[in-house]
Design an enzyme around this catalytic site. Structure first.
Site, PDB file in Angstrom:
ATOM      1  N   ARG A  32     -16.538 -27.866  21.395  1.00  0.00           N
ATOM      2  CA  ARG A  32     -16.959 -29.237  21.714  1.00  0.00           C
ATOM      3  C   ARG A  32     -15.749 -30.138  21.919  1.00  0.00           C
ATOM      4  O   ARG A  32     -15.403 -30.487  23.047  1.00  0.00           O
ATOM      5  CB  ARG A  32     -17.873 -29.765  20.597  1.00  0.00           C
ATOM      6  N   ASP A  33     -15.050 -30.472  20.862  1.00  0.00           N
ATOM      7  CA  ASP A  33     -13.906 -31.383  20.959  1.00  0.00           C
ATOM      8  C   ASP A  33     -12.789 -30.769  21.799  1.00  0.00           C
ATOM      9  O   ASP A  33     -12.096 -31.448  22.548  1.00  0.00           O
ATOM     10  CB  ASP A  33     -13.384 -31.704  19.561  1.00  0.00           C
ATOM     11  N   HIS A 225     -11.268 -34.553   9.779  1.00  0.00           N
ATOM     12  CA  HIS A 225     -11.145 -34.134  11.178  1.00  0.00           C
ATOM     13  C   HIS A 225      -9.812 -34.701  11.647  1.00  0.00           C
ATOM     14  O   HIS A 225      -9.683 -35.917  11.857  1.00  0.00           O
ATOM     15  CB  HIS A 225     -12.316 -34.714  11.978  1.00  0.00           C
ATOM     16  N   HIS A 227      -6.159 -34.797  13.960  1.00  0.00           N
ATOM     17  CA  HIS A 227      -5.482 -34.555  15.233  1.00  0.00           C
ATOM     18  C   HIS A 227      -3.972 -34.569  15.005  1.00  0.00           C
ATOM     19  O   HIS A 227      -3.483 -35.059  13.990  1.00  0.00           O
ATOM     20  CB  HIS A 227      -5.894 -35.601  16.272  1.00  0.00           C
ATOM     21  N   CYS A 258     -10.166 -36.822  22.837  1.00  0.00           N
ATOM     22  CA  CYS A 258     -11.302 -37.637  23.269  1.00  0.00           C
ATOM     23  C   CYS A 258     -11.054 -38.157  24.680  1.00  0.00           C
ATOM     24  O   CYS A 258      -9.982 -38.708  24.958  1.00  0.00           O
ATOM     25  CB  CYS A 258     -11.501 -38.803  22.303  1.00  0.00           C
ATOM     26  N   ASN A 268      -6.788 -31.407  18.255  1.00  0.00           N
ATOM     27  CA  ASN A 268      -7.039 -31.194  16.834  1.00  0.00           C
ATOM     28  C   ASN A 268      -5.980 -30.277  16.243  1.00  0.00           C
ATOM     29  O   ASN A 268      -5.264 -29.590  16.963  1.00  0.00           O
ATOM     30  CB  ASN A 268      -8.405 -30.530  16.644  1.00  0.00           C
TER      31      ASN A 268
END
Length: 324
Positions: A32-33, A225, A227, A258, A268
């Site tokens: 996803r990310d 989460h 980065h 993003c 990430n």
């Protein structure tokens, strides 16, 4: 010269070796990310290959897609197809990010999503860029999503984005983050994650925010989460480990970012790099590092680009355990 002891007022847990958890859980967010801001549209088949590869490494929680408008994030247009194609994975929680009630309805309708992940940014400026709503409106939307999740019997996680700062608005008030954590718990979330969405956190800010967020969560797990925009991702993860955090998001090969963040924002923390760190510290993950490296190389293959993960190039430290 003798080693100087840390100032007693420092927020950093200097006795960290004594405070590491015995085991942690890693949620893979690469599908996803990791993929959402890649320009080239990938096929659903390639996304499914990647999901299956990380599952083969022992990952038991995978954020497989986000149910957002295809106009906003074209890469996620095939979310339904992807989650349905991996619903057969044994003992794997297929999770989906949803920003609103419509996304939650779509995810639930697939019959293939095991957990909803709702995201709201503590920075209203960022929230409007990300999901076209103010933070206040997203907080109201959370109530709708929580109701849908409850009716479907689907667990709900809440991610508080830009918890450590916003690239557009600067510092984010701690009380705003804590109010969103408390709201998530009141709405029925069984876990909350703090997201360093664009890599603004430092070990000191991790050490300052995580304990108070844990108090605001009232006993629910608080995850992170992270980065790696400013090369502090692993330092932040280590700090969180010393604080007892046991839930971490990571992305295979260090993919991620993003679409609505500045171009300088990076991916990430790399799943395989973080797992290597955890294993070196004696923290169990249940994951097979060699298979994670295989998944990382697959990620490079299907995206057609060199990705920032380090362990897939350097390999683990000599004699380091590959599984713990």
């Amino acid at each position: 010269m003798p080693v100087q002891s840390a100032d007693a007022t420092s927020p950093l847990p200097w006795n960290w070796p004594e405070r590491l958890p015995a085991a942690i859980e890693v949620r893979e967010v690469g599908p996803r990310d990791g993929l959402q801001n890649i320009d080239a549209t990938l096929t659903a088949a390639d996304k499914v290959r990647l999901i299956r590869a990380v599952a083969a490494a022992g990952v038991r929680r995978i954020e497989a897609a986000s149910f957002v408008s295809p106009r906003a994030v074209p890469q996620m247009a095939d979310a339904e197809e992807v989650v349905r194609a991996v619903r057969d994975l044994p003992d794997v929680s297929i999770e989906a990010l949803v920003p609103n009630g419509r996304g939650a309805e779509r995810a639930i309708a697939t019959g293939a999503v095991d957990r909803l992940v709702f995201v709201v940014a503590a920075s209203s400026t960022f929230n409007e860029r990300n999901v076209r709503m103010t933070t206040e409106r997203s907080a109201r939307e959370l109530h709708r999503v929580a109701g849908l999740a409850g009716e479907a019997g689907t667990p709900l996680s809440v991610v508080v984005a830009t918890a450590f700062g916003c690239p557009y608005a600067g510092d984010v008030p701690e009380e705003t983050v804590l109010s969103l954590v408390s709201l998530a718990v009141r709405e029925g979330a069984d876990e909350v994650s703090l997201a360093d969405t664009t890599g603004m956190a430092t070990p000191a800010s991790i050490a300052a925010l995580v304990p108070v967020a844990g108090s605001a969560a009232g006993g629910r797990p608080v995850g992170l989460h992270l980065h790696d925009t400013r090369a502090l991702g692993m330092a932040n993860a280590l700090t969180a480990l010393t604080l007892g955090v046991t839930l971490f998001d990571a992305s295979v090969a260090g993919m991620g970012g993003c679409p609505f963040a500045p171009p300088s924002a990076r991916g990430n923390i790399s799943t395989e790099d973080f797992v290597h760190l955890a294993h070196e510290l004696g923290v169990a993950t249940g994951l097979d590092l060699s298979r994670l490296v295989t998944a990382a190389r697959l990620a490079e293959e299907i995206t057609g680009r060199e990705l920032p993960g380090q362990i897939m190039r350097a390999g683990p430290r000599l004699n380091a355990a590959t599984r713990a």
